[in-house]
Scaffold this motif. Structure first.
Motif, short mmCIF file in Angstrom:
data_model
loop_
_atom_site.label_atom_id
_atom_site.label_comp_id
_atom_site.label_asym_id
_atom_site.label_seq_id
_atom_site.Cartn_x
_atom_site.Cartn_y
_atom_site.Cartn_z
N CYS A 25 0.86 -1.18 0.00
CA CYS A 25 0.00 0.00 0.00
C CYS A 25 0.90 1.23 0.00
N CYS A 30 -1.51 3.45 8.42
CA CYS A 30 -2.65 3.39 9.33
C CYS A 30 -2.26 2.56 10.56
N CYS A 33 -3.47 -1.19 10.81
CA CYS A 33 -3.44 -2.07 9.63
C CYS A 33 -2.17 -2.94 9.58
S1 SF4 Z 1 -5.84 0.52 5.91
FE1 SF4 Z 1 -4.31 2.16 5.55
S2 SF4 Z 1 -2.33 1.13 5.54
FE2 SF4 Z 1 -3.88 -0.48 5.34
S3 SF4 Z 1 -4.09 -0.80 3.14
FE3 SF4 Z 1 -5.65 0.72 3.68
S4 SF4 Z 1 -4.66 2.75 3.41
FE4 SF4 Z 1 -3.04 1.16 3.41
#
Ligand code: SF4
Length: 291
Positions: A25, A30, A33
């Motif tokens: 990503c 985040c 995550c």
């Molecule tokens: S939650 Fe945040 S870190 Fe995880 S894939 Fe989505 S944008 Fe990327």
């Protein structure tokens, strides 16, 4: 058909051929995550992508659905995406739709014309994480965008003809912002009126920044029944006129629900009330939950 690292897809893409066009990503910050902590973001070399398409064509040429991974494959410029979509359309004559994950900024960065060009090549459904409608929560979890930006992005994609599936996360506001998170999320969904809205339930995974905050007592995870009550408040605050397909079919959820809003609102609320009255025995046991 080679895969690198952890690969995820939405539950509704279970039958799809998954093609990685990016790895990881591009945000990857985040706090909650864990998905791409195993790999840095990079764009997959186009020759590898084309080789995989050729292999898939030789083995599963009747494919009707394709999902482009990883976490925000829509970050690719149209210059990179269009040849991939062309190759998919020619390799799979029965292709009906292509899905993709996007971050808010990926949609906002594209022009209306660029979105329409992608749509014309059967890229038709975008999955996007709102996570929360509360900017206070979004800032705390380092989402990197505001709720208003995601509302704008969803509107822009829908105007270009995309179906949009929006994802929210129960528990993300912690115990202290539970009510604000729930009310603001319901209101944000009302403002976007997406075709699909799904709720996941927060699972705190070792290795994430949120796990550290939780172990240090800086983040308090609401208990399962409080998160059920939170879901009730989210649904109560969704006011849409066109049909929004609501689902909690992700394995992280304590109570699987499905319905169409606004028509099924009362039924969904009654189902939640019954589960709240029965207490924890009515919920999916912890050992059956997953990401
Ligand atoms: S939650 Fe945040 S870190 Fe995880 S894939 Fe989505 S944008 Fe990327």
């Amino acid at each position: 058909m080679r895969y690198f690292g952890n690969v995820i897809r939405p539950p509704s893409e279970a039958e799809s051929y998954i093609l990685q066009v990016t790895f990881g990503c591009s945000h990857n910050k985040c706090t909650f995550c864990p998905t791409y902590l195993d790999k840095s973001f990079r764009i997959r070399p186009v020759n590898e992508i084309m080789e995989d398409i050729e292999t898939a064509h030789n083995h599963i040429s009747q494919t009707r659905r394709i999902f482009l991974a990883d976490g925000n494959a829509l970050v690719l410029s149209n210059q990179k995406l269009m040849p991939i979509l062309d190759a998919l359309n020619s390799a799979f004559p029965e292709l009906q739709r292509i899905g993709i994950y996007a971050n808010t900024s990926d949609i906002l960065r594209k022009t209306d014309q660029e979105l329409k060009e992608l749509r014309a090549k059967k890229l038709s459904i975008i999955y996007i994480g709102l996570e929360s409608g509360s900017n206070k929560v979004l800032k705390r979890v380092n989402k990197g965008v505001t709720a208003e930006e995601t509302i704008n992005a969803v509107g822009k994609a829908q105007n270009a003809g995309f179906k949009v599936s929006v994802i929210g996360i129960l528990g993300l506001g912690g115990a202290d912002l539970l009510e604000e998170h729930a009310v603001a999320t319901g209101r944000a969904i009302s403002a976007m009126s997406p075709l699909y809205f799904s709720l996941l339930t927060l699972m705190i995974v070792p290795g994430t920044a949120l796990h550290t905050q939780w172990t240090e007592g800086k983040f308090i995870l609401p208990n399962p029944l409080d998160m059920l009550q939170e879901m009730r408040v989210v649904i109560e605050n969704i006011k849409v006129s066109s049909g929004c397909i609501f689902r909690t079919n992700h394995a992280s959820n304590y109570l699987p629900l499905a319905g169409r809003l606004p028509n099924d609102k009362e039924r969904l609320l009654i189902t939640i009330d019954h589960a709240l009255a029965k207490g924890e025995p009515s919920l999916r046991p912890e050992f059956l939950r997953g990401l």
